[in-house]
Design a protein around this motif. Sequence first.
Motif, PDB file in Angstrom:
ATOM      1  N   SER A 550      46.848  39.846  28.332  1.00  0.00           N
ATOM      2  CA  SER A 550      46.844  38.799  29.507  1.00  0.00           C
ATOM      3  C   SER A 550      45.394  38.181  29.350  1.00  0.00           C
ATOM      4  CB  SER A 550      46.936  39.286  30.748  1.00  0.00           C
ATOM      5  OG  SER A 550      46.068  40.395  31.227  1.00  0.00           O
ATOM      6  N   GLU A 553      42.079  38.451  33.572  1.00  0.00           N
ATOM      7  CA  GLU A 553      42.306  39.741  34.285  1.00  0.00           C
ATOM      8  C   GLU A 553      41.087  39.763  35.354  1.00  0.00           C
ATOM      9  OE1 GLU A 553      42.286  44.084  35.861  1.00  0.00           O
ATOM     10  OE2 GLU A 553      40.788  42.679  34.616  1.00  0.00           O
ATOM     11  N   VAL A 558      44.641  36.193  36.823  1.00  0.00           N
ATOM     12  CA  VAL A 558      45.237  34.912  36.546  1.00  0.00           C
ATOM     13  C   VAL A 558      46.475  34.954  35.678  1.00  0.00           C
ATOM     14  CG1 VAL A 558      44.865  32.322  35.867  1.00  0.00           C
ATOM     15  CG2 VAL A 558      43.324  33.696  37.413  1.00  0.00           C
ATOM     16  N   GLN A 561      49.647  36.909  36.971  1.00  0.00           N
ATOM     17  CA  GLN A 561      50.343  36.058  38.000  1.00  0.00           C
ATOM     18  C   GLN A 561      51.620  35.330  37.394  1.00  0.00           C
ATOM     19  OE1 GLN A 561      47.819  34.336  41.244  1.00  0.00           O
ATOM     20  NE2 GLN A 561      46.060  35.734  40.698  1.00  0.00           N
ATOM     21  N   ALA A 564      54.179  37.394  36.019  1.00  0.00           N
ATOM     22  CA  ALA A 564      54.866  38.109  37.057  1.00  0.00           C
ATOM     23  C   ALA A 564      55.763  36.850  37.668  1.00  0.00           C
ATOM     24  CB  ALA A 564      53.960  38.603  38.090  1.00  0.00           C
ATOM     25  N   ALA A 565      55.169  35.596  38.119  1.00  0.00           N
ATOM     26  CA  ALA A 565      56.189  34.414  38.323  1.00  0.00           C
ATOM     27  C   ALA A 565      57.174  34.309  37.535  1.00  0.00           C
ATOM     28  CB  ALA A 565      55.402  33.484  38.577  1.00  0.00           C
ATOM     29  N   ASP A 641      46.374  44.328  36.251  1.00  0.00           N
ATOM     30  CA  ASP A 641      47.372  43.388  36.247  1.00  0.00           C
ATOM     31  C   ASP A 641      48.703  43.549  36.838  1.00  0.00           C
ATOM     32  OD1 ASP A 641      45.969  41.175  34.996  1.00  0.00           O
ATOM     33  OD2 ASP A 641      46.143  42.004  32.859  1.00  0.00           O
ATOM     34  N   THR A 644      50.070  42.379  40.394  1.00  0.00           N
ATOM     35  CA  THR A 644      50.764  41.230  40.634  1.00  0.00           C
ATOM     36  C   THR A 644      52.390  41.387  40.486  1.00  0.00           C
ATOM     37  OG1 THR A 644      50.896  40.556  38.207  1.00  0.00           O
ATOM     38  CG2 THR A 644      48.982  39.778  39.646  1.00  0.00           C
TER      39      THR A 644
END
Length: 691
Positions: A550, A553, A558, A561, A564-565, A641, A644
């Motif tokens: 990612s 972090e 960010v 997220q 996760a979305a 991370d 999230t």
Amino acid sequence: MLRRALALATMLVPVVAPAQQQALASWIALDAPVGLERRTTVPLIPALTRATGGSWQGDALGNLTLRKGSGLPRRVVACAIDRAGFAVTHITSTGMLRLHRVGNVAHPLWDQAHEGQQLEILTERGAVPAVSAIANGHFAQQHRKDSLVVTADDLWVDVGASSPADVAALGIRLLDPVQRRLDAFRYGDRTAGAQAGLRAGCAALVAAATGAVTTGETMFVISVQSAFGWPGVGGAVARSGFAPTEITLLANGRAERQQRWVRAGQFAAVNVGTFRAMRADSVRIVSPAVRHAGTLMESIGDADATWLLEAAAAAAGVSTPSSAAWVPVATRHRSSAALDAPMPGDPFATLTRSLAQLADLPGVPTHEWRVREAILAQLPAWARDRAVVDSVGNIIVSAGPARDTVVFMAHMDEVAYHVAAIVRDGTVSLRERGGVINSAWEGQPAVLHFPKAATGAPDTLMGVFVPRDSARVKNPRALTAWFGLDSAALVARGVRVGLGVTSPKVSVRLFGSRFTGRSMDDRAGSTALLMAVRTINPASLNHAVLFVWSVQEEGGLVGAQVVAASHGASTTRIYSIDTFVSSNTPLESPHFAFAPLGNGPVLRAIENGSISPPTVRAQVQRAAAAAGIPLQIGLTQGGTDGTTFTFFGAPNTGLSWPGRYSHTPAEVLDLRDLQRLARLIAAVAQQRPEK
């Protein structure tokens, strides 16, 4: 790893224009701790003799002298080669070293500039890399009362040892000198390094000595122990039988150029005993103008170095030599011990190289492209074919059938700074990204990183994190950087708000299986995840697995997220591959987060933002037991991370390695833990998640 010889080579470095700049950097970089200068000066004699056409002589203390000309006047022109530092004064039962300062220093931040940094112990066998301990960045709450500037008595040195026997195996003994592991460097039109002005005096003196003395006789002296009041030059003159009529000392740099005559007692840096030894009533003090005098980032401009050469030549009675007269000297190169040829039979050679290749790349939040490209290049073919880079720059590799999704996530970015504003003189104000500890960056080299550019375009700009001139409290409220250019020149170079600023970094192997480098959080996690992916056969998986690297972090989660979305609602487990910030350091209380380095990876069960359910912990423990992996379990501070994903109903569990000195340039881990962590990730990935 003791592959670097401490003794200096005696050959001159091939001259590459401009010779002045190369000479300044080489003289500033010399290892010459006060009291042990002879190790440095004596090997220089053949090269200096060839360069100046005169016979240099050395004495028992390490002073070097050269006499040219004859008759009156009789002049002495002297520089000082020594540098104040530290000596090992105690080796603890746990293999830590304690220090005491050797030599006088004037700047209040000198000692503090060594905390949380890479150091080296100069032993008879070679230079041993080390780090200076610093409180974990994640434990700021526990250290909120530690507000005063750090002194030498506060420093602890970690060489990766666990016992006095380990320390002895490295060849370290009491009284060995200790210094910052830092090369001289250029920025703008300046050369920077500890006592740059003083060392520039030696470069200027040798350049002047290449000329012919037109009238009288001159004694050139490269002297020792100036940190104790210049007794070296006093002894060299007293024992030579030379009766000078005038004496010039090329002294420490100051805020402004200075030439003045002083008498005994009028200039505290020169002891009265030195005057007596030379039978002198007065001496001329010549000091070049420098920035950040007395700090590790002391820097001298090219124009001031030229002025210093002219002053040295005039004092010596020679015509000012041309710029070609500057004499570079060979110095020890501080390469990455992590990338040196591996020792025969080293079980961590491959892991060390892989980790160093990622760790030494800059990855400022929003500017992770270098790390992303390196990870994509190191993925096995099957994973590289499936890798997707999403809208914010995360790497996502999918494997297995579309059911019971499990996510493993490490992050590519590191704590750093962004450019917040540029003022007219070129000073850059900085905005923190992540939990940086300002005191560990103040007074250190700075690197500004440009966006990815066309091949051949420069992608960095060197400078300094500006140190305070005076300080009583440890942490500055905010940091600024300076890159040797005014605002117009910076803008012309493409500098703008939002660009990333870090400091140079080179990973280093410590004793045994210990390893240090900045941004172990989370290049170590990224490396472990890569290693695990390389061992997995995607066709053997009976559920969906996402391997994610990612972005952003630090200071915002960010990238997580975004993932996760998209995937949070269908994820059954999220495993965050990140540091377990351990209290296994001399500066922390072991009442929580105590996970000794080398005892295996850590199941990070509880952190600031989430807690792993017992059923998930039990499943990880069973996977570790089945694979024969020793596993620690604990609670630490900080977030990951995976937090999230908890808002979408997926429990977050940290699979970690224990690390020291988090969020600082001195982060330390044990390669055994990282190797086992990679195996643990692979074991859990192939384990069907339980309902």
